[in-house]
Write an enzyme that holds these catalytic residues in place. Structure first.
Site, short mmCIF file in Angstrom:
data_model
loop_
_atom_site.label_atom_id
_atom_site.label_comp_id
_atom_site.label_asym_id
_atom_site.label_seq_id
_atom_site.Cartn_x
_atom_site.Cartn_y
_atom_site.Cartn_z
N LYS A 1 9.00 -0.65 2.18
CA LYS A 1 7.65 -0.85 1.68
C LYS A 1 6.69 -1.05 2.84
CE LYS A 1 8.52 -2.93 -2.88
NZ LYS A 1 8.30 -4.12 -3.73
N VAL A 2 5.42 -0.69 2.60
CA VAL A 2 4.39 -0.88 3.61
C VAL A 2 3.32 -1.79 3.02
CG1 VAL A 2 2.70 0.23 5.11
CG2 VAL A 2 4.83 1.41 4.55
N ASP B 1 10.34 14.34 9.51
CA ASP B 1 9.62 14.25 8.24
C ASP B 1 8.13 14.50 8.47
OD1 ASP B 1 9.28 13.98 5.53
OD2 ASP B 1 9.35 11.79 5.52
N ILE C 1 0.82 -1.22 0.00
CA ILE C 1 0.00 0.00 0.00
C ILE C 1 0.85 1.26 0.00
CG2 ILE C 1 -1.98 -1.08 1.12
CD1 ILE C 1 -1.00 0.07 3.77
N GLY C 2 2.15 1.12 0.03
CA GLY C 2 3.02 2.30 0.00
C GLY C 2 4.47 1.89 -0.09
#
Length: 1003
Positions: free
Chosen positions: A706-707, A825, A699-700
């Site tokens: 990576k997620v 961030d 999903i990301g």
């Protein structure tokens, strides 16, 4: 009287004699170093030297004169110069034991604590440079006791309090540099007693608002006067006329008002004049510029000057002229092009008319030309890059016409070319496409025609190609696949034909592909799934046919998909269910079959219009079939049931086999989970997590990994971040240090218990891979919700709730964690939303723990963060502080209030923070508030906007702490008057005393 006779001893045995000789030799060696060397060895022992730069300070040497950073005269140490050496620890006061030491330079290190008053013992110092360290506390008043001190540089530290009155007693001081500290109180008029000063730089401190002291006219020897951001009001006093040696006057970022100061024309030695970011107004003087024959650099940007650019000013041999962000009109004087020195010309954001001077660039080595957002017209001069040094060519938002000069294709120095929103026409010379250093080529919204040249293969540094809104024709050249750095290709609204070339699928970094509004045809190649970084795909309004490839579902970070206005047929591919799309448009095609349940939501209601054969979803029911089809479907269903039964039996048998296999060989799992650590009571184990990580569940994806979304056996959803694998060939010591840091971060994050921070369920390791398992947030990120088609759903009460939740989460990180955590961030995409749109801070991939001994700051090797959110001092100094997070959070507030992205082409070369600040000052609040927001909440919206403006203050010291931000937001929520005057500095806030201990230090 003769001395008594000592008893005789037998001579030592040979082994004892040898041992004695070695002992004497060792003692002689250790004692051979002179006293100054011994003192330096002691100093070395008090410092932390991670880079080993002092490794050649060898106690076996006779003198330290050949040591790194040490200079001697007649075997006596006279200079210690160790800039940028990564040294840490307190000030090495032992240096004052060196009797002839005259120069000390320890700039750009990590020295901390206070400077002791005993520094005055360094009696022979002439130059002391301690800039860019972590020193704090008060300035030592004893510095003025050093009789021969000529140069003193303490900039970029965290000194606070007032400048000591004793600083007015310096006898020979010529340079005093205190830029960028936390000095406060009234401006130190006492410094005007030091008439030997040639340089006085106290910019970017916190002095009380006041007029410029007229006593500065007493500094008759002053050459450089840097007083930016010193809270000055009023105008420049007439006493400045006595500063006849002044060559550099910098008064930017103050609140000077009124007309251009006439006293400037009496400073005949003036070389550089910086008055940008003030409130000066009126017309620029037409005459008297000839009184400044040595003036070469002038910046009057971001004021309210009117009228025309003075011709007399342009007759000076200027090097840099910056008049941007004013209200100037009229022509750019032709005389400006005759300057033999002009390399920087920035006139953007005015109302200038007419053509560019015909000879611009022919007489000087022009490097930067930015005249964006004026009313200029005519053809571009062919001489712009005649000297071969032009790097920035920015002409956005004018009415330039005609063809591009072929000479631009010979300008190998060009790096940024922005010509959008003009009336330029004709074919773009092929050589321009292949300029070797251009990284941004923006030709959008002109009248260009012809083909995209195959010479584009030479543009090896191209990362952005924006050619939309023209009449380019033909196909996309195959050579585009050689542009390995390409991030965005935007070519919408042209007359391009053909198909998508296969070479496109070599572009591993491509994030945006916009081919909408052209005449492309054929099918979408199945290789589309190889563009793993693709975030936006827009192929709308072309003649694409065939089925939508299921491989689009393999794009892990795709957020925006528009395939409308084509001739796609068949079913909507099931692969789209794998995506987390914020915007989907498949309207006006020939699609059929059911609408996937994942997209049967109100937010996608208009995504399927103009496809009459689609059924389900918003159509409620699929169309009725005739009896023969019904019978056929019944037989088909029977076959499916039988087949499903067989599959079920096989599946259950396989599951039992695998279950037993796992139980029997758990200690020998092929996944080999080396470490598993949970921070909450969990209903799942590590094997269940790992087995659910496949590319269909991504999903990301980002810089840290990576997620994945993982649905567990108990029905619970979790988000799993798989960090990018470390190389097994890394240096053992370095890798070990990195692993220790990871363990420390996980341990601290695992202890966080706050409703506004995403929970870390557990972590585990498998080989070189590391996994973090977080709670899953079903409503995605604030950035996606705010800037997608769902943005209209965010009414003001919801936006306010989100910003308050996020502020409380950050406040917890800064003030309640031990040690404090700096996120590094903060952005809208890292603020996730739960089922009820409660906000939670997420993604700690670059977060840092700030040790208390470091005064809330730490040096980084690279800038972390995202464009548009990075605090200006962080990008410059690479030093982490809570104030950096606060600046980024201020940008998030501006996003919520304005509805705009932090970077937008509409801002030109500015970002959201600069655009809001300038627009509010010049035009007021109504010109920045999102028009979608209800008018009834305007008072509260303005209050929140003011808080955001405080957070983005250029000076970190002027930004409130996150605890103060929370208090101010809560005050705004109570619908009462803010106790702090929002358009003034935060230090007038009633919360300031309460939070004074929490203020982070900028270093």
């Amino acid at each position: 009287m003769p001395p008594p006779l000592l008893p005789s001893r037998p001579p030592p045995s040979p082994p004892s004699l040898l041992l004695l000789c070695l002992l004497l030799l060792s003692t002689t060696t250790s004692l051979s170093l002179n006293q100054e060397g011994l003192d330096l060895i002691k100093i070395k022992s008090t410092l932390i030297d991670p880079s080993g730069i002092l490794s050649d300070w060898n106690p076996a040497d006779d003198t330290p004169c050949n040591w790194f950073g040490v200079t001697c005269s007649r075997s006596t140490v006279t200079s210690i110069e160790l800039p940028s050496a990564s040294l840490a620890g307190p000030f090495p006061i032992g240096l004052c034991r060196l009797p002839s030491l005259s120069i000390v330079s320890l700039s750009d290190n990590s020295l901390n604590s206070t400077i002791p008053a005993t520094i005055s013992a360094c009696r022979n110092l002439t130059s002391l440079d301690l800039s860019a360290n972590y020193f704090d506390g008060l300035l030592p008043s004893t510095l003025s006791d050093i009789p021969n001190l000529v140069y003193l540089n303490l900039q970029d530290n965290s000194f606070s309090g007032e400048i000591p009155r004793s600083f007015g007693l310096f006898r020979r001081l010529e340079s005093l540099i205190l830029i960028n500290n936390y000095l406060n109180g009234s401006f130190p008029v006492i410094l005007t007693n030091v008439t030997s000063l040639k340089e006085l730089s106290v910019a970017y401190n916190y002095f009380l608002p006041a007029p410029i002291p007229p006593q500065l006219g007493n500094l008759s020897n002053i050459e450089h006067l840097w007083l930016s951001s010193c809270s000055f009001v009023g105008t420049i006093p007439e006493t400045f006329s006595k500063l006849q040696k002044l060559s550099d006057l910098e008064l930017s970022y103050n609140s000077l008002a009124g007309p251009f100061p006439a006293v400037i024309f009496q400073l005949r030695k003036l070389y550089q004049l910086e008055l940008y970011n003030n409130s000066l107004s009126g017309e620029l003087p037409k005459k008297d510029w000839s009184n400044l024959p040595e003036l070469r650099k002038i910046d009057l940007s971001v004021n309210s000057f009117t009228g025309t650019i003075p011709v007399e000013l342009c007759k000076l041999p200027l090097e840099s002229l910056c008049l941007a962000d004013n209200e100037l009109q009229g022509l750019i004087p032709e005389s400006l092009a005759r300057s033999p020195n002009l390399y920087d010309l920035r006139l953007f954001d005015n109302s200038l008319t007419g053509p560019l001077p015909n000879d611009l660039g022919s007489n000087s080595s022009l490097k930067t030309l930015d005249v964006s957002f004026n009313k200029l017209f005519g053809e571009l001069p062919s001489s712009l890059c005649e000297k071969g040094e032009l790097f920035d060519l920015v002409l956005i938002g004018n009415s330039f016409s005609g063809e591009l000069p072929v000479s631009l294709g010979e300008c190998k120095s060009l790096g940024r070319v922005r010509l959008s929103s003009n009336k330029l026409s004709g074919e773009v010379p092929g050589v321009i496409w292949g300029l070797p250093h251009v990284y941004l080529l923006d030709l959008a919204d002109n009248l260009f025609s012809g083909n995209l040249s195959s010479a584009i293969s030479g543009g090896v540094n191209l990362s952005s190609i924006i050619v939309s809104g023209n009449t380019f024709s033909g196909g996309i050249p195959d050579e585009i696949g050689s542009l390995s750095n390409l991030v965005e290709f935007i070519a919408g609204d042209n007359k391009l034909t053909g198909g998508i070339p296969e070479s496109f699928f070599k572009l591993n970094h491509l994030g945006t592909l916009d081919l909408s509004g052209n005449d492309f045809s054929g099918q979408i190649p199945t290789q589309i799934g190889s563009l793993k970084q693709l975030n936006e795909l827009n192929l709308a309004n072309n003649r694409f046919t065939g089925e939508i490839p299921d491989e689009i579902g393999d794009l892990p970070v795709l957020n925006y998909l528009d395939l409308s206005g084509n001739s796609f047929n068949g079913n909507i591919p099931s692969g789209l269910d794998n995506l987390m799309l914020n915007s989907l448009n498949l309207s006006n095609n020939h699609l059929s079959g059911p609408i996937p349940s994942a997209y049967a939501k109100d937010v996608y209601r208009d995504s399927f219009l103009g496809n009459p054969d689609l059924c389900g979803g918003f159509t409620h029911r699929c169309p009725q079939t005739d009896q023969s089809k019904t019978n056929h479907n019944l037989w088909l269903l029977r076959l499916i049931f039988v087949f499903s039964g067989i599959v079920l039996v096989i599946g259950v048998s396989w599951f039992i086999f695998k279950y037993r296999s796992i139980n029997n060989t758990k200690n020998e799992s092929p996944i080999s989970i080396s470490k598993w650590r949970s921070f909450h009571k969990l209903g799942f184990n590590e094997f269940e997590i790992i087995h659910r990580l496949n590319e269909n569940n991504v999903i990301g994806s980002g810089a840290s990994g990576k997620v994945y979304k993982a649905i567990l056996s108990n029905g619970e959803a979790v988000a799993v971040k798989k960090l990018w694998e470390r190389s097994i060939k890394t240096n053992t010591i370095t890798d070990s240090a990195q692993k220790d840091e990871f363990e420390s971060e996980v341990e601290t994050l695992g202890k966080i218990r706050h409703k506004n921070i995403v929970r870390l369920w557990c972590c585990c390791k498998s080989g070189n891979s590391r996994f973090l398992v977080y709670e899953y947030m079903p409503n995605g990120s604030l950035g996606d919700l705010l800037h997608s088609s769902k943005g209209g759903l965010l009414e003001w009460p919801m936006r306010f709730k989100i910003v308050l939740d996020a502020a409380e989460g950050l406040s917890y990180l800064h003030h309640d964690c031990v040690p404090p955590i700096v996120h590094r961030d903060v952005k809208s995409n890292n603020i996730l939303l739960d089922e009820e749109y409660g906000a939670r801070i997420a993604d700690f991939g670059v977060a840092k723990f700030i040790e208390l001994g470091n005064k809330g700051s730490e040096s980084m090797s690279v800038v972390a963060g995202s464009r548009g959110y990075i605090a200006p001092e962080y990008a410059y100094t690479l030093r982490v502080t809570e104030k950096s997070d606060i600046y980024s959070f201020g940008v998030v507030i501006l996003e919520l209030v304005t509805g705009r992205k932090p970077i937008d082409q509409a801002f030109g070369e500015r970002d959201l923070a600069t655009w809001v600040h300038t627009t509010v000052n010049q035009k007021g609040y109504d010109h920045v508030i999102d028009p979608e927001l209800e008018y009834e909440s305007k008072d509260q919206i303005c209050r929140v906007l003011d808080i955001g403006l405080l957070c983005i203050s250029q000076l970190p010291m002027n930004r409130p702490s996150m605890r103060t931000v929370v208090n101010l937001l809560q005050e705004a929520a109570a619908d009462g008057k803010l106790k702090a005057t929002m358009n003034k500095d935060v230090k007038s806030s009633p919360y300031y005393e309460e939070d004074s201990s929490d203020q982070a230090s900028l270093v």
